[in-house]
Design a protein around this motif. Structure first.
Motif, PDB file in Angstrom:
ATOM      1  N   TYR A  55      27.403  43.522  44.706  1.00  6.91           N
ATOM      2  CA  TYR A  55      27.964  42.851  43.536  1.00  6.91           C
ATOM      3  C   TYR A  55      26.836  42.294  42.680  1.00  6.91           C
ATOM      4  O   TYR A  55      25.766  41.970  43.166  1.00  6.91           O
ATOM      5  N   HIS A  56      27.112  42.187  41.378  1.00  8.35           N
ATOM      6  CA  HIS A  56      26.130  41.713  40.402  1.00  8.35           C
ATOM      7  C   HIS A  56      26.575  40.437  39.703  1.00  8.35           C
ATOM      8  O   HIS A  56      25.750  39.684  39.222  1.00  8.35           O
ATOM      9  N   SER A  57      27.871  40.233  39.591  1.00  8.01           N
ATOM     10  CA  SER A  57      28.401  39.172  38.737  1.00  8.01           C
ATOM     11  C   SER A  57      28.604  37.858  39.472  1.00  8.01           C
ATOM     12  O   SER A  57      28.878  37.832  40.669  1.00  8.01           O
ATOM     13  N   GLY A  58      28.482  36.786  38.718  1.00 10.37           N
ATOM     14  CA  GLY A  58      28.754  35.464  39.265  1.00 10.37           C
ATOM     15  C   GLY A  58      30.205  35.321  39.682  1.00 10.37           C
ATOM     16  O   GLY A  58      30.513  34.662  40.675  1.00 10.37           O
ATOM     17  N   PHE A  59      31.134  35.952  38.932  1.00 12.88           N
ATOM     18  CA  PHE A  59      32.545  35.858  39.312  1.00 12.88           C
ATOM     19  C   PHE A  59      32.795  36.478  40.674  1.00 12.88           C
ATOM     20  O   PHE A  59      33.499  35.905  41.510  1.00 12.88           O
ATOM     21  N   ALA A  60      32.230  37.681  40.918  1.00 10.07           N
ATOM     22  CA  ALA A  60      32.426  38.332  42.216  1.00 10.07           C
ATOM     23  C   ALA A  60      31.887  37.444  43.329  1.00 10.07           C
ATOM     24  O   ALA A  60      32.532  37.269  44.373  1.00 10.07           O
ATOM     25  N   ARG A  61      30.717  36.848  43.123  1.00 12.64           N
ATOM     26  CA  ARG A  61      30.138  35.970  44.134  1.00 12.64           C
ATOM     27  C   ARG A  61      31.044  34.781  44.412  1.00 12.64           C
ATOM     28  O   ARG A  61      31.334  34.453  45.566  1.00 12.64           O
ATOM     29  N   GLU A  62      31.524  34.133  43.358  1.00 12.04           N
ATOM     30  CA  GLU A  62      32.374  32.956  43.541  1.00 12.04           C
ATOM     31  C   GLU A  62      33.710  33.315  44.189  1.00 12.04           C
ATOM     32  O   GLU A  62      34.221  32.582  45.026  1.00 12.04           O
ATOM     33  N   PHE A  63      34.275  34.460  43.802  1.00  7.59           N
ATOM     34  CA  PHE A  63      35.552  34.867  44.377  1.00  7.59           C
ATOM     35  C   PHE A  63      35.390  35.197  45.858  1.00  7.59           C
ATOM     36  O   PHE A  63      36.214  34.796  46.687  1.00  7.59           O
ATOM     37  N   LEU A  64      34.336  35.906  46.196  1.00  5.16           N
ATOM     38  CA  LEU A  64      34.081  36.242  47.593  1.00  5.16           C
ATOM     39  C   LEU A  64      33.845  34.985  48.423  1.00  5.16           C
ATOM     40  O   LEU A  64      34.292  34.885  49.558  1.00  5.16           O
ATOM     41  N   ARG A  65      33.165  34.043  47.837  1.00  5.16           N
ATOM     42  CA  ARG A  65      32.834  32.814  48.554  1.00  5.16           C
ATOM     43  C   ARG A  65      34.047  31.902  48.718  1.00  5.16           C
ATOM     44  O   ARG A  65      34.225  31.275  49.760  1.00  5.16           O
ATOM     45  N   GLY A  66      34.902  31.834  47.690  1.00  3.47           N
ATOM     46  CA  GLY A  66      35.959  30.838  47.715  1.00  3.47           C
ATOM     47  C   GLY A  66      37.363  31.344  47.939  1.00  3.47           C
ATOM     48  O   GLY A  66      38.227  30.589  48.382  1.00  3.47           O
ATOM     49  N   ASP A  67      37.644  32.629  47.627  1.00  2.97           N
ATOM     50  CA  ASP A  67      39.033  33.087  47.626  1.00  2.97           C
ATOM     51  C   ASP A  67      39.318  34.307  48.496  1.00  2.97           C
ATOM     52  O   ASP A  67      40.444  34.494  48.931  1.00  2.97           O
ATOM     53  N   PHE A  68      38.319  35.152  48.718  1.00  3.45           N
ATOM     54  CA  PHE A  68      38.618  36.429  49.351  1.00  3.45           C
ATOM     55  C   PHE A  68      39.187  36.289  50.761  1.00  3.45           C
ATOM     56  O   PHE A  68      40.226  36.878  51.081  1.00  3.45           O
ATOM     57  N   ASN A  69      38.529  35.552  51.632  1.00  5.70           N
ATOM     58  CA  ASN A  69      39.006  35.449  53.017  1.00  5.70           C
ATOM     59  C   ASN A  69      40.388  34.819  53.097  1.00  5.70           C
ATOM     60  O   ASN A  69      41.228  35.227  53.901  1.00  5.70           O
ATOM     61  N   PHE A  70      40.639  33.809  52.248  1.00 10.52           N
ATOM     62  CA  PHE A  70      41.967  33.193  52.234  1.00 10.52           C
ATOM     63  C   PHE A  70      43.019  34.220  51.832  1.00 10.52           C
ATOM     64  O   PHE A  70      44.036  34.386  52.508  1.00 10.52           O
ATOM     65  N   ALA A  71      42.765  34.933  50.712  1.00 12.39           N
ATOM     66  CA  ALA A  71      43.731  35.922  50.236  1.00 12.39           C
ATOM     67  C   ALA A  71      43.921  37.037  51.257  1.00 12.39           C
ATOM     68  O   ALA A  71      45.048  37.467  51.522  1.00 12.39           O
ATOM     69  N   ALA A  72      42.825  37.504  51.852  1.00 12.69           N
ATOM     70  CA  ALA A  72      42.917  38.584  52.838  1.00 12.69           C
ATOM     71  C   ALA A  72      43.746  38.167  54.046  1.00 12.69           C
ATOM     72  O   ALA A  72      44.553  38.943  54.556  1.00 12.69           O
ATOM     73  N   ALA A  73      43.563  36.928  54.497  1.00 14.15           N
ATOM     74  CA  ALA A  73      44.334  36.436  55.645  1.00 14.15           C
ATOM     75  C   ALA A  73      45.814  36.328  55.300  1.00 14.15           C
ATOM     76  O   ALA A  73      46.678  36.718  56.089  1.00 14.15           O
ATOM     77  N   ARG A 130      42.396  46.959  48.750  1.00 16.23           N
ATOM     78  CA  ARG A 130      42.649  47.114  47.316  1.00 16.23           C
ATOM     79  C   ARG A 130      41.980  45.989  46.524  1.00 16.23           C
ATOM     80  O   ARG A 130      41.513  46.212  45.401  1.00 16.23           O
ATOM     81  N   LEU A 131      41.942  44.805  47.107  1.00 13.25           N
ATOM     82  CA  LEU A 131      41.289  43.682  46.440  1.00 13.25           C
ATOM     83  C   LEU A 131      39.787  43.924  46.325  1.00 13.25           C
ATOM     84  O   LEU A 131      39.176  43.646  45.288  1.00 13.25           O
ATOM     85  N   VAL A 132      39.192  44.472  47.373  1.00 15.62           N
ATOM     86  CA  VAL A 132      37.774  44.838  47.321  1.00 15.62           C
ATOM     87  C   VAL A 132      37.547  45.878  46.229  1.00 15.62           C
ATOM     88  O   VAL A 132      36.579  45.807  45.463  1.00 15.62           O
ATOM     89  N   ARG A 133      38.451  46.836  46.115  1.00 21.08           N
ATOM     90  CA  ARG A 133      38.320  47.861  45.075  1.00 21.08           C
ATOM     91  C   ARG A 133      38.363  47.241  43.684  1.00 21.08           C
ATOM     92  O   ARG A 133      37.581  47.617  42.798  1.00 21.08           O
ATOM     93  N   LEU A 134      39.275  46.293  43.459  1.00 20.21           N
ATOM     94  CA  LEU A 134      39.347  45.629  42.153  1.00 20.21           C
ATOM     95  C   LEU A 134      38.063  44.854  41.854  1.00 20.21           C
ATOM     96  O   LEU A 134      37.587  44.855  40.716  1.00 20.21           O
ATOM     97  N   LEU A 135      37.512  44.201  42.863  1.00 24.17           N
ATOM     98  CA  LEU A 135      36.244  43.486  42.657  1.00 24.17           C
ATOM     99  C   LEU A 135      35.119  44.458  42.307  1.00 24.17           C
ATOM    100  O   LEU A 135      34.254  44.156  41.476  1.00 24.17           O
TER     101      LEU A 135
END
Length: 198
Positions: A55-73, A130-135
């Motif tokens: 990833y290159h973007s600050g948004f991807a970093r912040e989403f992965l850090r704060g939202d991805f694991n919660f949403a995936a679970a 699918r969420l990883v694909r969108l990111l």
């Protein structure tokens, strides 16, 4: 972007990522807390895969850090109307990104050297894949519009508006994951909070 609806949905889900001090090769801070999220670790899914996501973007970093694991679970345990609601929002987001990428690919652009950060993600449900694909597509849109900005074929306001709309589409999926299964009608409609119903 003539002929393409690139507006963010009017649901109050505007992204608000604060600026971050650069430390990595790409200028983004490394993700230290991502893979030790105990919420996702407690999920015992039928399938388990791992993927490396650059990833290159600050948004991807912040989403992965704060939202991805919660949403995936939450996607892993989603049932009934909630599953339908999330699936529907994925279809909307994927359709939006298809149009956005077609538009961005047509823009004149200049190439620039970029150095991604890479993180390893656990995929325990098809929807988290699918969420990883969108990111991944978001990051491609980020880079394409950066090249267009450098080539001056796209203004900074138009670029930011497009990225804001893209972020909102992804955040809306994560937003639906917050609610319990019983907060959704069988057809996938989010029900009002019983405490706030009139």
């Amino acid at each position: 972007m003539a002929g393409t609806d690139m507006e963010a949905p009017e649901d109050g889900l505007r992204p608000s990522s604060p600026p971050v001090a650069p430390t990595g090769e790409s200028g983004l801070r490394r993700l230290d807390r991502l893979t030790n999220d105990s919420r996702l670790a407690r999920i015992h899914a039928d399938t388990l895969a791992k993927t490396e996501l650059p990833y290159h973007s600050g948004f991807a970093r912040e989403f992965l850090r704060g939202d991805f694991n919660f949403a995936a679970a939450k996607m892993t345990v989603a049932r009934g109307g909630k599953l339908i609601a999330i699936e529907s929002e994925f279809r909307v987001a994927e359709g939006w990104f298809r149009k956005a990428m077609a538009w961005a690919n047509e823009l004149p652009k200049r190439q620039t050297a970029t150095y991604p950060e890479i993180v390893t993600l656990e995929i325990k449900h098809a929807m988290s894949g699918r969420l990883v694909r969108l990111l991944t597509i978001y990051d491609q849109l980020f880079l394409l519009t950066m090249g267009a900005l450098i080539a001056r074929s796209l203004g900074s306001e138009a670029r930011q508006s497009t990225l804001d709309a893209a972020q909102t589409r992804i955040r809306k999926i994560a937003y639906l994951c917050i609610f319990d299964n019983d907060r959704f009608a069988p057809e996938g409609v989010l029900l009002p909070d019983p405490g706030q119903a009139h």
